[in-house]
Design an enzyme around this catalytic site. Structure first.
Site, PDB file in Angstrom:
ATOM      1  CD  GLN A  34      44.046 137.904   7.151  1.00 47.50           C
ATOM      2  OE1 GLN A  34      43.791 137.030   6.348  1.00 47.50           O
ATOM      3  NE2 GLN A  34      44.965 137.734   8.099  1.00 47.50           N
ATOM      4  CG  ASP A  89      44.523 131.083  16.576  1.00 48.63           C
ATOM      5  OD1 ASP A  89      45.174 130.196  17.151  1.00 48.63           O
ATOM      6  OD2 ASP A  89      43.816 130.848  15.576  1.00 48.63           O
ATOM      7  CG  ASP A 140      53.488 134.378   1.555  1.00 43.58           C
ATOM      8  OD1 ASP A 140      52.831 133.420   2.023  1.00 43.58           O
ATOM      9  OD2 ASP A 140      53.449 134.706   0.352  1.00 43.58           O
ATOM     10  CG  ASP A 159      46.100 126.886  12.459  1.00 44.45           C
ATOM     11  OD1 ASP A 159      44.988 127.128  11.961  1.00 44.45           O
ATOM     12  OD2 ASP A 159      46.371 127.097  13.654  1.00 44.45           O
ATOM     13  CG  ASP A 162      37.929 129.117   4.550  1.00 41.26           C
ATOM     14  OD1 ASP A 162      38.352 128.337   5.410  1.00 41.26           O
ATOM     15  OD2 ASP A 162      36.832 129.699   4.633  1.00 41.26           O
TER      16      ASP A 162
HETATM   17  N1  SAM Z   1      41.528 127.760  12.553  1.00 38.67           N
HETATM   18  C1  SAM Z   1      41.282 128.562  11.427  1.00 38.67           C
HETATM   19  C2  SAM Z   1      40.445 127.921  10.351  1.00 38.67           C
HETATM   20  O1  SAM Z   1      40.596 126.724  10.055  1.00 38.67           O
HETATM   21  O2  SAM Z   1      39.581 128.603   9.816  1.00 38.67           O
HETATM   22  C3  SAM Z   1      42.525 129.148  10.975  1.00 38.67           C
HETATM   23  C4  SAM Z   1      42.956 130.162  11.983  1.00 38.67           C
HETATM   24  S1  SAM Z   1      44.428 131.019  11.755  1.00 38.67           S
HETATM   25  C5  SAM Z   1      43.891 132.527  12.473  1.00 38.67           C
HETATM   26  C6  SAM Z   1      44.632 131.257  10.019  1.00 38.67           C
HETATM   27  C7  SAM Z   1      45.765 132.209   9.712  1.00 38.67           C
HETATM   28  O3  SAM Z   1      46.374 131.893   8.467  1.00 38.67           O
HETATM   29  C8  SAM Z   1      45.340 133.656   9.613  1.00 38.67           C
HETATM   30  O4  SAM Z   1      45.812 134.353  10.731  1.00 38.67           O
HETATM   31  C9  SAM Z   1      45.980 134.156   8.309  1.00 38.67           C
HETATM   32  O5  SAM Z   1      46.534 135.440   8.404  1.00 38.67           O
HETATM   33  C10 SAM Z   1      47.035 133.083   8.083  1.00 38.67           C
HETATM   34  N2  SAM Z   1      47.501 132.984   6.692  1.00 38.67           N
HETATM   35  C11 SAM Z   1      46.762 133.000   5.560  1.00 38.67           C
HETATM   36  N3  SAM Z   1      47.555 132.899   4.484  1.00 38.67           N
HETATM   37  C12 SAM Z   1      48.843 132.813   4.935  1.00 38.67           C
HETATM   38  C13 SAM Z   1      50.117 132.699   4.287  1.00 38.67           C
HETATM   39  N4  SAM Z   1      50.224 132.646   2.962  1.00 38.67           N
HETATM   40  N5  SAM Z   1      51.211 132.613   5.091  1.00 38.67           N
HETATM   41  C14 SAM Z   1      51.120 132.669   6.431  1.00 38.67           C
HETATM   42  N6  SAM Z   1      49.938 132.789   7.090  1.00 38.67           N
HETATM   43  C15 SAM Z   1      48.811 132.850   6.352  1.00 38.67           C
END
Ligand code: SAM
Length: 281
Positions: A34, A89, A140, A159, A162
């Site tokens: 991303q 984060d 993942d 967490d 989208d």
């Molecule tokens: N608070 C935020 C929101 O609701 O928009 C979410 C914040 S957190 C930074 C979201 C994290 O999910 C991102 O760092 C992203 O890299 C991670 N993420 C997305 N898909 C994922 C997956 N399949 N496995 C693990 N982490 C994932």
């Protein structure tokens, strides 16, 4: 009104809404997963966006992180083993570790760069990363959940970003089936589920998929979140076993929180009529 380039904005075509903060970009990178950007804003401190969507700001992240952690953990009889999927984060991890009954908290984040940039720009969120109970795993979450020992987790906190890109599968039936398998009999899952006002159909679909996967009950909690679309956000809870949420609030007032307390715990589960109606049946 049009905004000049002294504003950072997240415009959502799908919902016809936008949110903006005055500020300037201080970092930008494309990772294998991303595009991450960091902005220094005039009134909200630092802001991280992923693929143009607001993720976390210095000023208001406490709302999201506290409400994605404490209501669920204080609704579980003994939350010893906690897994956070996403959450790079580290703000959710930090809140989870405030619970002394938690013996292990594993954060499974797909993109290590999110965590490394958070250490740099949001160090206050990462101040528990060295806690001996914490494990930072980079991979993942979908695969991790497939591989984890069955019946080994008390609480799963999703967490994530989208439901597009790497996070899409985190909102689907197959993943929920793996979550049920991973959970102990009293286990529960809480997942960020976007805005009750803008994304009600998504919330309905999530609850339907959770039930189809085998979760006995689902419910919603909600809280303000200024930097997210509509300023109002939600978490969806799914219980492996029927019987409703328990209330374990004896330590709620001693958690060192800015938003969460015993009253907010109860208030966050009170549902407006249009949400009740949408989730009925
Ligand atoms: N608070 C935020 C929101 O609701 O928009 C979410 C914040 S957190 C930074 C979201 C994290 O999910 C991102 O760092 C992203 O890299 C991670 N993420 C997305 N898909 C994922 C997956 N399949 N496995 C693990 N982490 C994932």
């Amino acid at each position: 009104m049009s905004l000049d380039n002294t504003w950072v904005s997240e415009a959502m075509d799908a919902t016809g809404t936008a949110f903006a903060l005055k500020g300037e970009r201080v970092h930008e990178e494309q990772t294998p997963y991303q595009k991450i950007e960091i902005f220094k804003t005039e009134t909200f401190g630092y802001l991280m966006t992923i693929d143009g969507c607001t993720m976390v700001s210095t000023r208001d992240n406490f709302l999201y992180h506290e409400m994605m952690s404490h209501p669920a953990l204080n609704s579980h009889p003994y939350p010893e083993t906690v897994v956070i999927v996403g959450g790079g984060d580290c703000g959710t991890l930090r809140e989870v570790l405030k619970h002394t009954e938690v013996k292990s908290a594993t954060q499974v984040e797909i993109d290590e760069r999110v965590t490394r940039l958070s250490e740099q720009y949001f160090p206050e969120l990462c101040d528990k990363n060295d806690d001996p109970r914490a494990t930072l795993f980079f991979g993942d979450g979908i695969q991790w959940m497939k591989d984890v020992a069955p019946g080994s987790v008390d609480v799963i906190i999703i967490d994530s970003t989208d439901p597009v890109g790497p996070a899409e599968g985190l909102f689907g039936l197959k993943f929920y089936r793996d979550c049920i398998k991973a959970l102990k009999p009293d286990g529960m899952l809480v997942q960020q589920s976007e805005s009750p006002l803008l994304h009600l159909t998504l919330i309905q679909d999530m609850h339907a998929a959770m039930k189809e996967a085998g979760f006995a009950e689902t419910t919603l909690l909600h809280f303000p979140q200024v930097i997210y679309p509509s300023g109002w956000w939600s978490g969806s809870i799914a219980l492996k076993k029927a019987g409703g949420l328990i209330e374990r609030l004896e330590h709620a007032e001693s958690l060192d929180t800015q938003y969460y307390n015993r009253d907010m715990h109860r208030a966050c589960f009170a549902l407006p009529n249009f949400v009740k109606k949408a989730l009925a049946g």
